[in-house]
Scaffold this active site. Structure first.
Site, PDB file in Angstrom:
ATOM      1  N   TYR A  56       0.842  -1.199   0.000  1.00 45.82           N
ATOM      2  CA  TYR A  56       0.000   0.000   0.000  1.00 45.82           C
ATOM      3  C   TYR A  56       0.877   1.249   0.000  1.00 45.82           C
ATOM      4  O   TYR A  56       1.463   1.630   1.024  1.00 45.82           O
ATOM      5  CB  TYR A  56      -0.926   0.017   1.222  1.00 45.82           C
ATOM      6  CG  TYR A  56      -1.915  -1.125   1.289  1.00 45.82           C
ATOM      7  CD1 TYR A  56      -2.216  -1.902   0.164  1.00 45.82           C
ATOM      8  CD2 TYR A  56      -2.565  -1.429   2.477  1.00 45.82           C
ATOM      9  CE1 TYR A  56      -3.124  -2.935   0.237  1.00 45.82           C
ATOM     10  CE2 TYR A  56      -3.488  -2.473   2.552  1.00 45.82           C
ATOM     11  CZ  TYR A  56      -3.755  -3.229   1.427  1.00 45.82           C
ATOM     12  OH  TYR A  56      -4.662  -4.255   1.498  1.00 45.82           O
ATOM     13  N   SER A 202     -13.145  -4.685   1.679  1.00 43.87           N
ATOM     14  CA  SER A 202     -14.113  -3.993   0.811  1.00 43.87           C
ATOM     15  C   SER A 202     -15.551  -4.368   1.175  1.00 43.87           C
ATOM     16  O   SER A 202     -16.352  -4.673   0.293  1.00 43.87           O
ATOM     17  CB  SER A 202     -13.839  -4.297  -0.666  1.00 43.87           C
ATOM     18  OG  SER A 202     -12.596  -3.791  -1.053  1.00 43.87           O
ATOM     19  N   LEU A 204     -17.820  -2.516   1.981  1.00 41.22           N
ATOM     20  CA  LEU A 204     -18.721  -1.474   1.492  1.00 41.22           C
ATOM     21  C   LEU A 204     -18.608  -1.308  -0.030  1.00 41.22           C
ATOM     22  O   LEU A 204     -18.870  -0.233  -0.574  1.00 41.22           O
ATOM     23  CB  LEU A 204     -18.431  -0.146   2.200  1.00 41.22           C
ATOM     24  CG  LEU A 204     -18.588  -0.200   3.729  1.00 41.22           C
ATOM     25  CD1 LEU A 204     -18.227   1.136   4.361  1.00 41.22           C
ATOM     26  CD2 LEU A 204     -20.014  -0.595   4.110  1.00 41.22           C
ATOM     27  N   ARG A 206     -16.148  -1.067  -2.113  1.00 40.03           N
ATOM     28  CA  ARG A 206     -15.200  -0.023  -2.534  1.00 40.03           C
ATOM     29  C   ARG A 206     -15.877   1.350  -2.557  1.00 40.03           C
ATOM     30  O   ARG A 206     -15.635   2.166  -3.446  1.00 40.03           O
ATOM     31  CB  ARG A 206     -14.580  -0.356  -3.893  1.00 40.03           C
ATOM     32  CG  ARG A 206     -13.921  -1.720  -3.910  1.00 40.03           C
ATOM     33  CD  ARG A 206     -13.084  -1.954  -5.142  1.00 40.03           C
ATOM     34  NE  ARG A 206     -12.658  -3.343  -5.215  1.00 40.03           N
ATOM     35  CZ  ARG A 206     -11.665  -3.888  -4.519  1.00 40.03           C
ATOM     36  NH1 ARG A 206     -10.976  -3.145  -3.671  1.00 40.03           N
ATOM     37  NH2 ARG A 206     -11.358  -5.163  -4.658  1.00 40.03           N
ATOM     38  N   GLY A 207     -16.736   1.564  -1.578  1.00 37.12           N
ATOM     39  CA  GLY A 207     -17.395   2.863  -1.441  1.00 37.12           C
ATOM     40  C   GLY A 207     -18.782   2.914  -2.041  1.00 37.12           C
ATOM     41  O   GLY A 207     -19.575   3.801  -1.708  1.00 37.12           O
TER      42      GLY A 207
END
Length: 327
Positions: A56, A202, A204, A206-207
């Site tokens: 990351y 993830s 959610l 990825r938003g």
């Protein structure tokens, strides 16, 4: 905050963890000051389960975490991962070899500024290296005191069995949400048989499962979702219909869509510990409050019944990325 047991480790971690990837890359521009404030607030809210990886931001995210870990290490159950490596052209490949993972662990310990990693994941399963060899080398890190518990990410049921036979696996991290339920058929049952915690990343979408993203044209030019099949214009337009249907359910429960999505996962089993990612305090508070949303078995059935009437458009990764999951 509520707490759950992390598989056979016996450790208690917050029922909602914190995915830290977006603080360093993938989701638009960085805001290091807000990210640090989010990390500090997470501990004040009782969220003690932090998730990062050496890839990351090419190690940047681990360095970001180190600034808070320096004074609050005892308050954090720290998870990181190894395996993805960068080529000169910035493309990635996976390396699960014993020689590499030992170097990767040393580098992560240095960037994080810690002596021991609580949970160390193989970020994927390397098709060219027997999983027994990868996990055998990871087990040596446990003996050396550099790592406390081992985990896998996006591993198949067969790989999980082979790995757990070499050394106890405490957790499996896989994408799991109202949009992605692949693991329910074979992988989750094996985890439950072997007392391995299920860590949805993830959770959610990825938003998307927050309701905050309805128009992909608003995404930052550097946002990696622009390259994902599920977020392409036609596919996403279809997916917004699902989001809007779920928002109505959330309104009926007097919670946000993000909270409903997390509460659904929490209701699927006490062994499930989602790690929604955020780099902003306002979303952290919203996610943390999902533990207060109680869904009955009937609620869960109704949500899943609604989802059965839709089909999510687009794969979750590119073709190359899909080859690395559930193997």
């Amino acid at each position: 905050m509520q707490y759950r047991t992390l598989g056979k480790s016996g450790e208690k971690v917050s029922a909602i963890g914190l995915g830290c990837m977006g603080m360093a890359f993938a989701y638009g521009q960085r805001d290091d000051a807000e990210s640090q404030a989010t990390l500090e607030l997470s501990l004040d809210l009782g969220i003690n389960f932090w998730d990062t990886a050496d890839m990351y931001g090419k190690g940047l995210n681990e360095e970001q975490l180190s600034k808070v870990l320096a004074s609050r290490r005892k308050d954090v159950f720290l998870a990181t991962k190894f395996g993805f490596r960068y080529r000169d052209d910035n493309s990635t490949y996976f390396d699960g070899s014993p020689a590499y993972l030992k170097k990767a662990c040393e580098a992560s310990l240095k960037r994080l500024g810690v002596d021991t990693i609580d949970l160390y994941y193989a970020h994927r399963v390397d098709a060219s290296v027997p999983i027994e060899e990868t996990v055998g080398a990871m087990a040596e890190l446990v003996k050396e005191g550099k790592v406390r518990y081992l985990g896998l990410s996006e591993a198949s049921a067969a790989s999980i069995r082979k790995a757990d036979a070499v050394h106890p696996i405490a957790a499996l991290q896989s994408e799991y949400s109202l949009w992605v339920r692949d693991i329910e058929k074979e992988i989750a049952p094996v985890c439950r048989e072997l007392n391995i915690a299920i860590i949805p990343y993830s959770p959610l979408g990825r938003g998307a499962l927050t309701g905050a993203l309805k128009d992909i044209s608003n995404l930052d030019a550097s946002d990696f979702r622009r390259g994902l099949p599920r977020f392409q214009e036609e596919a996403f337009a279809n997916n917004v219909k699902i989001i809007e249907a779920l928002e109505k359910v959330a309104a009926g429960k007097q919670c946000t869509l993000a909270q409903l999505s997390l509460a659904w996962l929490l209701a699927k089993g006490d062994d499930i510990i989602p790690i929604p990612g955020t780099k902003r305090r306002k979303y952290l508070r919203e996610n943390a409050a999902a533990v207060d949303v109680q869904l009955s078995a009937t609620d869960v059935q109704e949500i899943e019944g609604l989802m059965a009437g839709y089909s999510v458009s687009g794969e979750r990764y590119s073709e190359g990325g899909m080859k690395l999951v559930n193997r």
